[in-house]
Design a protein around this motif. Structure first.
Motif, PDB file in Angstrom:
ATOM      1  N   VAL A  24      15.222  -6.964  -7.794  1.00 43.98           N
ATOM      2  CA  VAL A  24      13.931  -6.111  -7.076  1.00 43.98           C
ATOM      3  C   VAL A  24      13.534  -4.852  -7.790  1.00 43.98           C
ATOM      4  O   VAL A  24      14.427  -3.992  -8.253  1.00 43.98           O
ATOM      5  N   GLY A  25      12.369  -4.980  -8.052  1.00 42.31           N
ATOM      6  CA  GLY A  25      11.606  -3.704  -8.964  1.00 42.31           C
ATOM      7  C   GLY A  25      10.920  -3.080  -7.794  1.00 42.31           C
ATOM      8  O   GLY A  25      10.139  -3.513  -7.129  1.00 42.31           O
ATOM      9  N   VAL A  26      10.756  -1.618  -7.896  1.00 40.79           N
ATOM     10  CA  VAL A  26      10.135  -0.872  -7.143  1.00 40.79           C
ATOM     11  C   VAL A  26       9.501   0.216  -7.834  1.00 40.79           C
ATOM     12  O   VAL A  26       9.856   0.923  -8.660  1.00 40.79           O
ATOM     13  N   MET A  27       8.254   0.330  -7.536  1.00 37.34           N
ATOM     14  CA  MET A  27       7.484   1.636  -8.019  1.00 37.34           C
ATOM     15  C   MET A  27       7.126   2.409  -6.792  1.00 37.34           C
ATOM     16  O   MET A  27       6.537   2.031  -5.887  1.00 37.34           O
ATOM     17  N   ILE A  28       7.272   3.713  -6.738  1.00 37.81           N
ATOM     18  CA  ILE A  28       6.997   4.514  -5.929  1.00 37.81           C
ATOM     19  C   ILE A  28       6.073   5.572  -6.420  1.00 37.81           C
ATOM     20  O   ILE A  28       6.202   5.984  -7.546  1.00 37.81           O
ATOM     21  N   LYS A  29       5.065   6.043  -5.806  1.00 38.62           N
ATOM     22  CA  LYS A  29       4.059   6.866  -6.251  1.00 38.62           C
ATOM     23  C   LYS A  29       3.839   7.946  -5.071  1.00 38.62           C
ATOM     24  O   LYS A  29       3.672   7.705  -3.782  1.00 38.62           O
ATOM     25  N   GLU A  30       3.731   9.126  -5.490  1.00 40.14           N
ATOM     26  CA  GLU A  30       3.658  10.425  -4.611  1.00 40.14           C
ATOM     27  C   GLU A  30       1.978  10.475  -4.213  1.00 40.14           C
ATOM     28  O   GLU A  30       1.206  10.615  -5.163  1.00 40.14           O
ATOM     29  N   LEU A  31       1.849  10.279  -2.940  1.00 40.69           N
ATOM     30  CA  LEU A  31       0.243  10.527  -2.489  1.00 40.69           C
ATOM     31  C   LEU A  31       0.151  12.027  -2.224  1.00 40.69           C
ATOM     32  O   LEU A  31       1.060  12.746  -2.464  1.00 40.69           O
ATOM     33  N   ALA A  65       5.178   2.834  -1.827  1.00 40.29           N
ATOM     34  CA  ALA A  65       6.323   2.072  -2.642  1.00 40.29           C
ATOM     35  C   ALA A  65       5.557   0.427  -2.629  1.00 40.29           C
ATOM     36  O   ALA A  65       5.044  -0.174  -1.633  1.00 40.29           O
ATOM     37  N   SER A  66       5.646   0.122  -3.931  1.00 39.31           N
ATOM     38  CA  SER A  66       5.302  -1.452  -4.409  1.00 39.31           C
ATOM     39  C   SER A  66       6.672  -1.963  -4.509  1.00 39.31           C
ATOM     40  O   SER A  66       7.200  -1.534  -5.629  1.00 39.31           O
ATOM     41  N   VAL A  67       6.858  -3.139  -3.897  1.00 36.62           N
ATOM     42  CA  VAL A  67       8.154  -3.672  -4.154  1.00 36.62           C
ATOM     43  C   VAL A  67       7.732  -5.109  -4.814  1.00 36.62           C
ATOM     44  O   VAL A  67       6.989  -5.975  -4.160  1.00 36.62           O
ATOM     45  N   ARG A  68       8.624  -5.528  -5.895  1.00 34.68           N
ATOM     46  CA  ARG A  68       8.383  -6.777  -6.551  1.00 34.68           C
ATOM     47  C   ARG A  68       9.653  -7.717  -6.680  1.00 34.68           C
ATOM     48  O   ARG A  68      10.751  -6.944  -7.104  1.00 34.68           O
ATOM     49  N   THR A  69       9.879  -8.930  -6.336  1.00 30.73           N
ATOM     50  CA  THR A  69      11.303  -9.341  -6.236  1.00 30.73           C
ATOM     51  C   THR A  69      11.073 -10.668  -6.943  1.00 30.73           C
ATOM     52  O   THR A  69      10.368 -11.186  -7.397  1.00 30.73           O
ATOM     53  N   HIS A  70      12.324 -11.087  -7.404  1.00 25.82           N
ATOM     54  CA  HIS A  70      12.385 -12.335  -8.117  1.00 25.82           C
ATOM     55  C   HIS A  70      13.236 -13.370  -7.189  1.00 25.82           C
ATOM     56  O   HIS A  70      14.054 -12.766  -6.317  1.00 25.82           O
ATOM     57  N   GLY A  71      13.226 -14.634  -7.141  1.00 26.46           N
ATOM     58  CA  GLY A  71      14.157 -15.453  -6.531  1.00 26.46           C
ATOM     59  C   GLY A  71      13.978 -15.401  -5.297  1.00 26.46           C
ATOM     60  O   GLY A  71      12.798 -15.500  -4.521  1.00 26.46           O
ATOM     61  N   ASP A  72      15.125 -15.665  -4.406  1.00 24.74           N
ATOM     62  CA  ASP A  72      14.916 -15.842  -2.966  1.00 24.74           C
ATOM     63  C   ASP A  72      14.782 -14.596  -2.249  1.00 24.74           C
ATOM     64  O   ASP A  72      15.012 -14.440  -1.166  1.00 24.74           O
ATOM     65  N   VAL A  73      15.057 -13.350  -3.183  1.00 25.20           N
ATOM     66  CA  VAL A  73      14.691 -11.899  -2.370  1.00 25.20           C
ATOM     67  C   VAL A  73      13.368 -11.672  -1.914  1.00 25.20           C
ATOM     68  O   VAL A  73      12.479 -11.638  -2.817  1.00 25.20           O
ATOM     69  N   LYS A  74      13.326 -11.353  -0.480  1.00 22.37           N
ATOM     70  CA  LYS A  74      11.847 -11.315  -0.118  1.00 22.37           C
ATOM     71  C   LYS A  74      11.470 -10.046   0.013  1.00 22.37           C
ATOM     72  O   LYS A  74      12.205  -9.146   0.535  1.00 22.37           O
ATOM     73  N   ALA A  75      10.705  -9.538  -0.880  1.00 18.66           N
ATOM     74  CA  ALA A  75      10.019  -8.270  -0.716  1.00 18.66           C
ATOM     75  C   ALA A  75       9.155  -7.881   0.606  1.00 18.66           C
ATOM     76  O   ALA A  75       9.476  -6.698   0.897  1.00 18.66           O
ATOM     77  N   SER A  76       8.564  -8.840   1.323  1.00 17.19           N
ATOM     78  CA  SER A  76       8.133  -8.438   2.469  1.00 17.19           C
ATOM     79  C   SER A  76       9.276  -8.170   3.572  1.00 17.19           C
ATOM     80  O   SER A  76       9.126  -7.354   4.509  1.00 17.19           O
ATOM     81  N   GLY A 135       6.418  -1.727   6.526  1.00 20.11           N
ATOM     82  CA  GLY A 135       5.311  -2.370   5.805  1.00 20.11           C
ATOM     83  C   GLY A 135       5.260  -3.793   5.706  1.00 20.11           C
ATOM     84  O   GLY A 135       6.069  -4.349   6.636  1.00 20.11           O
ATOM     85  N   GLY A 136       4.629  -4.403   4.888  1.00 24.14           N
ATOM     86  CA  GLY A 136       4.476  -6.058   4.797  1.00 24.14           C
ATOM     87  C   GLY A 136       3.982  -6.049   3.509  1.00 24.14           C
ATOM     88  O   GLY A 136       3.597  -5.674   2.750  1.00 24.14           O
ATOM     89  N   GLY A 137       3.783  -7.642   3.409  1.00 24.55           N
ATOM     90  CA  GLY A 137       3.148  -8.233   2.277  1.00 24.55           C
ATOM     91  C   GLY A 137       3.581  -9.632   2.058  1.00 24.55           C
ATOM     92  O   GLY A 137       4.070 -10.443   2.970  1.00 24.55           O
ATOM     93  N   HIS A 138       3.562 -10.163   0.860  1.00 20.64           N
ATOM     94  CA  HIS A 138       3.943 -11.359   0.580  1.00 20.64           C
ATOM     95  C   HIS A 138       5.581 -11.461   0.001  1.00 20.64           C
ATOM     96  O   HIS A 138       6.188 -10.483   0.020  1.00 20.64           O
ATOM     97  N   ALA A 139       6.139 -12.645  -0.172  1.00 20.37           N
ATOM     98  CA  ALA A 139       7.726 -12.799  -0.612  1.00 20.37           C
ATOM     99  C   ALA A 139       7.900 -12.107  -1.564  1.00 20.37           C
ATOM    100  O   ALA A 139       9.115 -11.545  -1.611  1.00 20.37           O
ATOM    101  N   GLY A 140       7.066 -12.297  -2.719  1.00 24.31           N
ATOM    102  CA  GLY A 140       7.308 -11.803  -3.844  1.00 24.31           C
ATOM    103  C   GLY A 140       6.613 -10.243  -4.335  1.00 24.31           C
ATOM    104  O   GLY A 140       6.991  -9.631  -5.303  1.00 24.31           O
ATOM    105  N   ALA A 141       5.823  -9.822  -3.396  1.00 22.44           N
ATOM    106  CA  ALA A 141       5.228  -8.595  -3.539  1.00 22.44           C
ATOM    107  C   ALA A 141       4.673  -8.035  -2.339  1.00 22.44           C
ATOM    108  O   ALA A 141       4.109  -8.550  -1.475  1.00 22.44           O
ATOM    109  N   ALA A 142       5.439  -6.795  -1.820  1.00 22.10           N
ATOM    110  CA  ALA A 142       5.184  -5.950  -0.754  1.00 22.10           C
ATOM    111  C   ALA A 142       5.082  -4.620  -0.874  1.00 22.10           C
ATOM    112  O   ALA A 142       5.242  -4.246  -2.087  1.00 22.10           O
ATOM    113  N   ALA A 143       4.582  -3.904   0.142  1.00 22.69           N
ATOM    114  CA  ALA A 143       4.312  -2.478   0.218  1.00 22.69           C
ATOM    115  C   ALA A 143       4.768  -1.765   1.414  1.00 22.69           C
ATOM    116  O   ALA A 143       4.805  -2.442   2.409  1.00 22.69           O
TER     117      ALA A 143
END
Lengths: 319, 319
Positions: free
Chosen positions: A252-259, A266-277, A285-293
């Motif tokens: 799981v890779g996370v980028m957080i940026k200060e507004l 936060a933007s979350v990106r995952t590999h394999g079976d881990v669901k970013a959503s 928040g919500g989004g796709h399986a591999g990329a969510a926020a």
């Protein structure tokens, strides 16, 4: 009502006077798909307008160049790549949010707010859907339409690198290049060009990378201070969100940026079976399986903790 | 003698007992193309061996897994993606350098050392040529053959980002995915995965970036010290060579790295009409229009100067 590609094609052929809506913080897919549709419908003699409740970046301007978008009484409102009416922006939502006749989208999280929804949640981009829709409508895929769609296809797949990329993605990419898409120019612009300021931000972001949960989670944190030091702002972070996940072993890779508000996006990106959503859903928040926020409160330490805790819950669930 | 794809196909069909040679510092194209050929020929009942005068990285091992490469009296020597016999490495060159019957290559700088040369200098990769050659031979493109070739196609185009990428590249990529190539796994391995040590080297490399010639030339310089600090070595710099050219306005990006000998190996990447091969030719090197290499003497300041002067000459010639 959920509709399929044939019904969507019939809808466009049967009607006239369309208003196409893109989501705020517009990307290559919402704009490229809308511009391609607008150009094809215009070429079929129909009147089309396009609205985005946000500034359109200069790299996307070619999509609308020379397209005559005239004012007229809107009859048919179509949302493109918009999973929720709140993503139209306040003003556009207030005016058109409850008037959307057709929504063309690929988000599993689509709120099904439109009268008709043409949804393919396994499609890597709406641009793929619009390409096939235009073929179904027997529309002429001109070089500029091909370039609009190629932009959507590549930007929503990280230039074919994300797990949403399928055989269909490659086949449609080839068809678009054959139709005259400026593939090299588009890829150079969106993936192989950075300003000196952006390069400086990237270095600061990389320097901030920290590892958690036995190195299965990597987090980069971009603060207001870093935007200031590098001469950038928070609209320029999209291409950084993939960096933490690239480290070997990171699930799981996370980028957080200060507004500006002090909150952290936060933007979350995952590999394999881990669901970013699933991770982002724990934080509203919500989004796709591999990329969510999602958005979390500051300060920085609190934001990082909130994310790492959410990642841990989902990793434990998967173990 | 230059031969075409039909003649190359006839050569493989008519003969048996092949030795396929890859170049030293082996990459995805020389290995993937050779492995795909070896697998297809083996499936046709022929005996094949493969030789590379250098260590094969672990990411490439899948290509040769389960492939029975038996010792036998070599009858037909075929070089794959080898522009010059010196790229075979000393030992292999001494043994087979003057026995190469067929060379399959895409380098404009090919020395035409083989008895027959099948050369397509506009092909982004030898893997594209081998894909079409296998089709010509009516070979079965198995999933693992498709994965070998997909590796060549993507690694030689920077995952479709370099200017050598053509419509044919996208079409063949789609065909390979259809044939079962593990596109996501391959792209993840070669483009979306870095070790922590590599990420540290990347940061040091980015920090070293300097601009010359009104910012038209950017140079990163990787010293022995940086390899030591990051726990990496000079075999791991391939993916850094593209970074300087990514900066907006830069026409020529140069990465130089210090070799154990104290010399500096330079990788030059260019945009537009500027020819990297011309720049490197001034310093005794060569390569493609958009990507070339040469070796210059140290110390570091001398190496940077030599490169910047060569870049300036070629930019002036173009002005």
């Amino acid at each position: 009502m959920m509709i399929d590609i044939k019904e969507a094609a019939e809808y466009f052929i049967a009607n006239d006077n369309f208003l196409l809506l893109s989501h705020i913080r517009p990307d290559g897919d919402t704009l490229g798909s809308a511009a391609a549709l607008a150009r094809a419908l215009t070429a079929m003699g129909k009147r089309v307008n396009h609205l985005c409740g946000d500034t359109i970046g200069k790299d996307f301007e070619f999509m609308f160049d020379g397209l005559e978008l005239t004012e007229f009484e809107t009859s048919h409102v179509v949302a493109v790549d918009v999973a929720d009416t709140k993503l139209l922006g306040e003003e556009v939502k207030a005016k058109y949010g409850n008037r959307v006749e057709l929504c063309i989208d690929h988000h599993a999280s689509n709120c099904i707010y439109a009268q008709k929804t043409f949804l393919e949640q396994d499609s890597a981009s709406v641009a793929e859907m619009v390409y096939l829709l235009l073929c179904e409508m027997k529309a002429d895929i001109t070089p500029v339409i091909a370039s609009c769609l190629f932009t959507g296809v590549t930007t929503d797949t990280g230039c074919f690198r994300f797990s949403n990329t399928t055989l269909r993605t490659f086949e449609i990419a080839a068809e678009l290049v054959k139709a005259g898409a400026d593939s090299y120019g588009i890829i150079t612009t969106f993936f192989e060009t950075k300003t000196k300021n952006f390069a400086a931000l990237e270095r600061l972001a990389l320097d901030s990378m920290k590892f958690f949960l036995d190195d299965r989670c990597a987090v980069i944190c971009i603060t207001r201070d870093m935007f200031e030091k590098s001469g950038t702002d928070e609209t320029q972070t999209d291409r950084l969100s993939n960096l933490p996940r690239q480290i070997e072993g990171v699930l799981v890779g996370v980028m957080i940026k200060e507004l500006k508000t002090g909150e952290f996006k936060a933007s979350v990106r995952t590999h394999g079976d881990v669901k970013a959503s699933e991770i982002c859903a724990l934080l509203g928040g919500g989004g796709h399986a591999g990329a969510a926020a999602c958005t979390v409160d500051g300060p920085k330490e609190h934001a990082i903790n909130a994310l790492v805790n959410a990642v841990e819950s989902v990793l434990n669930r998967n173990d």
